[in-house]
Write an enzyme that holds these catalytic residues in place. Structure first.
Site, PDB file in Angstrom:
ATOM      1  N   THR A   9       0.818  -1.213   0.000  1.00 50.89           N
ATOM      2  CA  THR A   9       0.000   0.000   0.000  1.00 50.89           C
ATOM      3  C   THR A   9       0.850   1.260   0.000  1.00 50.89           C
ATOM      4  O   THR A   9       0.454   2.288  -0.562  1.00 50.89           O
ATOM      5  CB  THR A   9      -0.944  -0.002   1.218  1.00 50.89           C
ATOM      6  OG1 THR A   9      -1.798  -1.146   1.147  1.00 50.89           O
ATOM      7  CG2 THR A   9      -1.797   1.253   1.275  1.00 50.89           C
ATOM      8  N   TYR A  22      -8.090   1.338  -4.168  1.00 45.48           N
ATOM      9  CA  TYR A  22      -6.759   1.696  -4.657  1.00 45.48           C
ATOM     10  C   TYR A  22      -6.063   0.463  -5.206  1.00 45.48           C
ATOM     11  O   TYR A  22      -6.466  -0.680  -4.950  1.00 45.48           O
ATOM     12  CB  TYR A  22      -5.917   2.322  -3.539  1.00 45.48           C
ATOM     13  CG  TYR A  22      -5.508   1.369  -2.438  1.00 45.48           C
ATOM     14  CD1 TYR A  22      -4.277   0.723  -2.464  1.00 45.48           C
ATOM     15  CD2 TYR A  22      -6.358   1.111  -1.368  1.00 45.48           C
ATOM     16  CE1 TYR A  22      -3.899  -0.150  -1.465  1.00 45.48           C
ATOM     17  CE2 TYR A  22      -6.004   0.240  -0.359  1.00 45.48           C
ATOM     18  CZ  TYR A  22      -4.766  -0.388  -0.410  1.00 45.48           C
ATOM     19  OH  TYR A  22      -4.400  -1.266   0.586  1.00 45.48           O
ATOM     20  N   SER A  55       1.173  -7.434  -0.797  1.00 50.51           N
ATOM     21  CA  SER A  55       1.814  -8.413   0.088  1.00 50.51           C
ATOM     22  C   SER A  55       0.995  -9.682   0.284  1.00 50.51           C
ATOM     23  O   SER A  55       1.523 -10.680   0.783  1.00 50.51           O
ATOM     24  CB  SER A  55       2.168  -7.793   1.441  1.00 50.51           C
ATOM     25  OG  SER A  55       1.023  -7.553   2.224  1.00 50.51           O
ATOM     26  N   GLN A  56      -0.281  -9.697  -0.112  1.00 46.84           N
ATOM     27  CA  GLN A  56      -1.011 -10.969  -0.067  1.00 46.84           C
ATOM     28  C   GLN A  56      -0.468 -11.962  -1.091  1.00 46.84           C
ATOM     29  O   GLN A  56      -0.757 -13.158  -1.014  1.00 46.84           O
ATOM     30  CB  GLN A  56      -2.517 -10.763  -0.282  1.00 46.84           C
ATOM     31  CG  GLN A  56      -2.916 -10.206  -1.644  1.00 46.84           C
ATOM     32  CD  GLN A  56      -3.084  -8.706  -1.624  1.00 46.84           C
ATOM     33  OE1 GLN A  56      -2.377  -8.002  -0.900  1.00 46.84           O
ATOM     34  NE2 GLN A  56      -4.034  -8.188  -2.409  1.00 46.84           N
ATOM     35  N   THR A  88       1.276  -4.362   4.338  1.00 46.00           N
ATOM     36  CA  THR A  88       1.033  -4.663   5.753  1.00 46.00           C
ATOM     37  C   THR A  88       0.373  -6.015   5.987  1.00 46.00           C
ATOM     38  O   THR A  88       0.451  -6.551   7.096  1.00 46.00           O
ATOM     39  CB  THR A  88       0.160  -3.573   6.387  1.00 46.00           C
ATOM     40  OG1 THR A  88      -1.078  -3.473   5.675  1.00 46.00           O
ATOM     41  CG2 THR A  88       0.870  -2.231   6.363  1.00 46.00           C
ATOM     42  N   ASP A  89      -0.263  -6.602   4.962  1.00 43.82           N
ATOM     43  CA  ASP A  89      -0.999  -7.850   5.191  1.00 43.82           C
ATOM     44  C   ASP A  89      -0.097  -8.981   5.675  1.00 43.82           C
ATOM     45  O   ASP A  89      -0.490  -9.768   6.542  1.00 43.82           O
ATOM     46  CB  ASP A  89      -1.713  -8.288   3.912  1.00 43.82           C
ATOM     47  CG  ASP A  89      -2.966  -7.477   3.626  1.00 43.82           C
ATOM     48  OD1 ASP A  89      -3.307  -6.611   4.457  1.00 43.82           O
ATOM     49  OD2 ASP A  89      -3.599  -7.700   2.578  1.00 43.82           O
ATOM     50  N   LYS A 161      -0.674  -7.654  12.952  1.00 43.87           N
ATOM     51  CA  LYS A 161      -1.649  -6.686  12.474  1.00 43.87           C
ATOM     52  C   LYS A 161      -2.974  -6.925  13.174  1.00 43.87           C
ATOM     53  O   LYS A 161      -3.495  -8.045  13.166  1.00 43.87           O
ATOM     54  CB  LYS A 161      -1.801  -6.799  10.955  1.00 43.87           C
ATOM     55  CG  LYS A 161      -2.638  -5.684  10.323  1.00 43.87           C
ATOM     56  CD  LYS A 161      -2.628  -5.797   8.803  1.00 43.87           C
ATOM     57  CE  LYS A 161      -3.418  -4.639   8.174  1.00 43.87           C
ATOM     58  NZ  LYS A 161      -3.389  -4.709   6.697  1.00 43.87           N
ATOM     59  N   GLU A 284      -4.640 -29.129  27.465  1.00 41.13           N
ATOM     60  CA  GLU A 284      -5.638 -30.171  27.608  1.00 41.13           C
ATOM     61  C   GLU A 284      -5.360 -31.295  26.606  1.00 41.13           C
ATOM     62  O   GLU A 284      -4.977 -31.050  25.471  1.00 41.13           O
ATOM     63  CB  GLU A 284      -7.035 -29.603  27.355  1.00 41.13           C
ATOM     64  CG  GLU A 284      -7.464 -28.516  28.316  1.00 41.13           C
ATOM     65  CD  GLU A 284      -8.810 -27.926  27.951  1.00 41.13           C
ATOM     66  OE1 GLU A 284      -9.691 -28.690  27.517  1.00 41.13           O
ATOM     67  OE2 GLU A 284      -8.969 -26.696  28.090  1.00 41.13           O
TER      68      GLU A 284
END
Length: 326
Positions: A9, A22, A55-56, A88-89, A161, A284
């Protein structure tokens, strides 16, 4: 300082300055630098465009390429610090991978933005300025890979994030930020904080010509079946991280499949989808061969397991890697 750009971004352009839509990864590293002329008063900078993607779409092969570039820049004494601009992802994942393989003490700082470059109040220029200031600061030496967003400094191993769109999108849920930046000056809350001591540093030279082991993530929830888990096992996964509920718990179906998978040589890490607390060994329904993630999120546990499997195939050895993140 070398600024290594990967897209995201921070390099994005909105369809209209006031709009929400965007396209990321449009500007080059030279354009990013020109947006912040104040940088020249803090450091001599050079730009390097590693890739230009949202970044994905980040992949392990790009992690390895980035790590090789960082190693080459520092080994050749080409710079005093490195800034990586990133979407940022998946920023926390790339930063954590680099922290695990980077053998150098000089600063590496990740940054990005939550708003595209032509948006009102775009946060990219301020974040880039802060990242360069931190990379040039001797106080950042030896602290491992850092992330700077919205004036806060975070450790790559702890940051995540926590908001989809707000500029205050990153937190370290258990530990809090390492410090803050004000007026281009870094202030560390924990002056002695450094990266966890790793009993074996993963060598980027050994990883450069190989594919990382395949590790997947399966989420548990009320009524979760084992269909996805079993399908991954049948299709050759080498490890599965379970993003469990609560203290890493999971449905009965997933539990039965996890036990069978471990017996058949697939590594299973018990993590949690909960942001705080992590998963300790007093869980557990424990069973032999299962690894617990400690403080690492499922996405970071996946990365550590991928690297750990290049070093050992013994569950006890794998657990020791995770025990370094209490």
């Amino acid at each position: 300082i070398v600024i290594v750009a990967t897209g995201g971004t921070i390099a994005g352009i909105a369809d209209s300055p006031a709009g929400n839509v965007y396209t990321p990864a449009q500007l080059t590293v030279e354009s990013l630098i020109r947006q912040v002329p104040q940088i020249s008063g803090k450091a001599s900078v050079e730009g390097l465009q590693l890739c230009n993607i949202a970044s994905q779409y980040m992949m392990p092969r790009i992690w390895i390429h980035l790590a090789g570039v960082v190693d080459s820049l520092f080994s050749g004494d080409h710079c005093d610090g490195i800034v990586v601009t990133h979407g940022t992802d998946t920023m926390e994942e790339t930063a954590f991978f680099l922290d695990l393989v980077n053998a150098h003490e000089r600063p590496v700082v990740f940054t990005g933005s939550m708003r595209p470059s032509n948006s009102p109040g775009a946060d990219g220029p301020a974040n880039l300025f802060n990242a360069v200031c931190l990379a040039a600061d001797p106080a950042a030496v030896g602290k491992g890979v850092l992330v700077v967003m919205n004036d806060y400094i975070f450790s790559a191993s702890e940051v995540t994030k926590t908001h989809t769109v707000n500029p205050q999108a990153f937190e370290s849920p258990d530990q809090g930020p390492l410090g803050t930046i004000r007026g281009g000056n870094a202030f560390f809350y924990h002056p002695r904080h450094g990266r966890p001591f790793l009993e074996k540093k993963f060598s980027i030279a050994e990883l450069a010509n190989r594919d990382l082991p395949r590790v997947d993530i399966v989420m548990s929830y009320a009524g979760a079946t084992s269909l996805l888990f079993d399908t991954l096992v049948k299709n050759g996964t080498e490890g599965i991280v379970i993003a469990g509920v609560g203290h890493g718990n999971y449905s009965e179906q997933i539990e039965n499949s996890a036990k069978n998978a471990v017996r058949n040589g697939v590594f299973v890490v018990r993590a949690t989808r909960v942001l705080q607390g992590g998963v300790s060994s007093d869980v557990e329904n424990p069973f032999k061969g299962q690894v617990v993630s400690r403080s690492l999120s499922p996405q970071k546990a996946r990365i550590l397991l991928m690297l750990a499997l290049t070093a050992s195939r013994e569950p006890a050895d794998i657990q020791r890697f995770f025990d370094q993140y209490p």
